[in-house]
Motif scaffolding. Sequence first.
Motif, PDB file in Angstrom:
ATOM      1  N   THR A 151      -7.193   2.021   2.726  1.00 19.31           N
ATOM      2  CA  THR A 151      -6.025   2.713   1.945  1.00 19.31           C
ATOM      3  C   THR A 151      -6.626   4.158   2.256  1.00 19.31           C
ATOM      4  O   THR A 151      -5.429   4.955   2.372  1.00 19.31           O
ATOM      5  CB  THR A 151      -6.522   2.516   0.499  1.00 19.31           C
ATOM      6  OG1 THR A 151      -6.173   0.946   0.008  1.00 19.31           O
ATOM      7  CG2 THR A 151      -5.468   3.143  -0.484  1.00 19.31           C
ATOM      8  N   THR A 198     -14.245   2.625  -5.307  1.00 16.41           N
ATOM      9  CA  THR A 198     -14.493   1.073  -5.633  1.00 16.41           C
ATOM     10  C   THR A 198     -15.032   1.535  -7.234  1.00 16.41           C
ATOM     11  O   THR A 198     -15.643   2.465  -7.465  1.00 16.41           O
ATOM     12  CB  THR A 198     -15.300   0.550  -5.004  1.00 16.41           C
ATOM     13  OG1 THR A 198     -16.613   1.360  -4.677  1.00 16.41           O
ATOM     14  CG2 THR A 198     -14.831  -0.065  -3.597  1.00 16.41           C
ATOM     15  N   CYS A 208     -10.069   0.096  -5.863  1.00 23.86           N
ATOM     16  CA  CYS A 208      -9.960  -1.096  -4.676  1.00 23.86           C
ATOM     17  C   CYS A 208     -11.153  -1.786  -5.118  1.00 23.86           C
ATOM     18  O   CYS A 208     -12.112  -1.296  -5.518  1.00 23.86           O
ATOM     19  CB  CYS A 208      -9.881  -0.757  -3.337  1.00 23.86           C
ATOM     20  SG  CYS A 208      -8.495   0.378  -2.929  1.00 23.86           S
ATOM     21  N   LEU A 257     -11.272  -2.379   1.794  1.00 24.89           N
ATOM     22  CA  LEU A 257      -9.971  -2.009   1.253  1.00 24.89           C
ATOM     23  C   LEU A 257      -9.795  -0.610   0.968  1.00 24.89           C
ATOM     24  O   LEU A 257      -8.801  -0.103   1.104  1.00 24.89           O
ATOM     25  CB  LEU A 257      -9.783  -3.215   0.094  1.00 24.89           C
ATOM     26  CG  LEU A 257      -8.266  -2.997  -0.618  1.00 24.89           C
ATOM     27  CD1 LEU A 257      -7.226  -2.999   0.683  1.00 24.89           C
ATOM     28  CD2 LEU A 257      -7.973  -4.117  -1.528  1.00 24.89           C
ATOM     29  N   ALA A 258     -10.992  -0.263   0.284  1.00 22.50           N
ATOM     30  CA  ALA A 258     -10.671   1.342  -0.011  1.00 22.50           C
ATOM     31  C   ALA A 258     -10.629   1.980   1.231  1.00 22.50           C
ATOM     32  O   ALA A 258      -9.825   3.115   1.314  1.00 22.50           O
ATOM     33  CB  ALA A 258     -12.096   1.621  -0.967  1.00 22.50           C
ATOM     34  N   THR A 314       0.832  -1.270  -0.006  1.00 20.83           N
ATOM     35  CA  THR A 314       0.078  -0.118  -0.073  1.00 20.83           C
ATOM     36  C   THR A 314       0.797   1.357  -0.003  1.00 20.83           C
ATOM     37  O   THR A 314       0.372   2.251  -0.520  1.00 20.83           O
ATOM     38  CB  THR A 314      -0.897   0.021   1.244  1.00 20.83           C
ATOM     39  OG1 THR A 314      -1.755  -1.282   1.230  1.00 20.83           O
ATOM     40  CG2 THR A 314      -1.819   1.286   1.120  1.00 20.83           C
ATOM     41  N   ASP A 351      -5.301  -1.566  -7.184  1.00 23.34           N
ATOM     42  CA  ASP A 351      -4.682  -2.564  -5.892  1.00 23.34           C
ATOM     43  C   ASP A 351      -5.742  -3.913  -6.369  1.00 23.34           C
ATOM     44  O   ASP A 351      -6.872  -4.031  -6.721  1.00 23.34           O
ATOM     45  CB  ASP A 351      -5.249  -1.850  -4.600  1.00 23.34           C
ATOM     46  CG  ASP A 351      -4.413  -2.539  -3.768  1.00 23.34           C
ATOM     47  OD1 ASP A 351      -3.559  -3.365  -3.765  1.00 23.34           O
ATOM     48  OD2 ASP A 351      -4.762  -2.273  -2.421  1.00 23.34           O
TER      49      ASP A 351
END
Length: 559
Positions: A212, A259, A203, A208-209, A171, A283
């Motif tokens: 990050t 996303t 992402c 996950l977004a 990351t 990612d």
Amino acid sequence: MSYLKRKRYEADLASEQAEKRPATLIEEHVLVKLREAENPESEAQKIRDEEDQIVENLVETTERLAPVSEKSRGIIYTDPMPSTWTPPKYLQSMPESDRERIREKYHILCDGENIPPPVLRFKDFKLPQPILDTFKKKGIKTPTPIQIQAMSCALSGRDVIGIAYTGSGKTLIFVLPAIMFSLEEQLKMPVEGGEGPFALMLCPSRELARQTYNVTMEFVDGLARGGFPKLRVLLCIGGINMEEQRDILRYGPHIVIATPGRLNEMLGRGRFSLDFCKYVVLDEADRMFDTNFDEDVRNIFDFFKYQRQTLLFSATMPKKVQEFARMSLVKPIIVNTGRAGAANMDVIQEVELVKEDAKMVYLLQALEKTGPPVLIFCENKIDVDRVNEYLLIKGVRAVSMHGGKDQTDREQSISRFKDGTADVLVATDVASKGLDFPNIRHVINYDMPREIENYIHRIGRTGRGDETGVATTFINKNSSDSVLLDLKHLLMEAKQHIPEVLKAIPDPHAELYVAAGTKGCAICGGLGHLAKDCPKWQMQTRRVLASAISSTRGEGSDW
């Protein structure tokens, strides 16, 4: 007389008896098979050729990732993006032989032209002091192997394909260059309302977004405290009220983390544009090119106006994705610190044969192997709810998350798990890719996933950094032989214990695969099969065919 000798004798006899007549097709086929049996190398070469041909066909039939405007005008960029960053002089003058010794020491494999030097100290990346102070605050002292090489490539403006074990610090490799690029652009030409972003990070999941975004904000806030301009970072995911970020939209974001689905919606409504965006990250890139995301990602790329620097990262990057990326990127550099799709070597993998109706009982026993926190993965939402309810009845402090829950519940579950008020998180694969949970001691696969890629990502939630973790996986007759064969080879590669039930699975082509030098299926990276037998490819093919049939029916055909 051996089987081969007897067949050879019969073939020779048949040949003598038919001297004056041409050989039949059956006779020719027998002779070819005999020659292949006597020469395994020819069969191995045939396998290599078949694999290469499948990948070549896939790449040829896939359009490169670029805006329609570029394709229609035949625009193909040949030079990487310019960058003002340069490594310290002592690294610029370092002989290539010394650079290679550093890469060998840290097991870094590189492929590409004019590769920037590896950098062993954060201060040599020439990052502002507030960023170095944030490293110190977070307890990060030295770059990880993937950061040593990939960070200098990213800062140099190069397109990058990064492959490394889960938990290896990927990351930071794309977040920090995104911040530095955006800061430089803001100082040259400040963003105004309706403009921006300069950098985009995509992402595959909301969690996950969000993760990050949190990492990015730590460094952005640190820079602001150090007297640098405050960069505006927009989180663009489903399940949150975008009006809460209306000030960022009003004045223009410098960085967007999103996303694909929600980003497409926002771009379509004209809430912001990608006219000035020249830095884009995908990612978990292998997931982004799956059938579920491929169309969304391509639609997003249609909004770009100029050349951009593109970075792809994942722990599993099959050959198919790598070849497609080579076609879409500009002189990319591949940085690899482990075989694409290999398991983290710091994870002790244990596989247990458990009947379906006995899983709950064995689950409690598995929980006794280690202390918390523990992450349990299930294949479907119903099982997540059942397992979570069962654990709560047994007095276990458990929470759950899956795609059927609203965003508030999902984030609350993650928050409770991270702060220690919950000992166990039960989840679907929505929690398997990229999420960084602190000090996970144990991952339990209540179900063996249908694809070996998901298994890699799941067990990668433990054994992160320098820690060692445990992964327990339940298998039974519901698990397909194909994925179990992949699991068997994965355990062999990692030098882990292989249970008898996996040893008993027929593996007739194992020696031939070794002779062919295959490093896993080109489609999914599984070690137990080749591309022509890949279940993931077969499933995607069926989906495409079903979609085509449905479309044809909709047009009023005779179906």
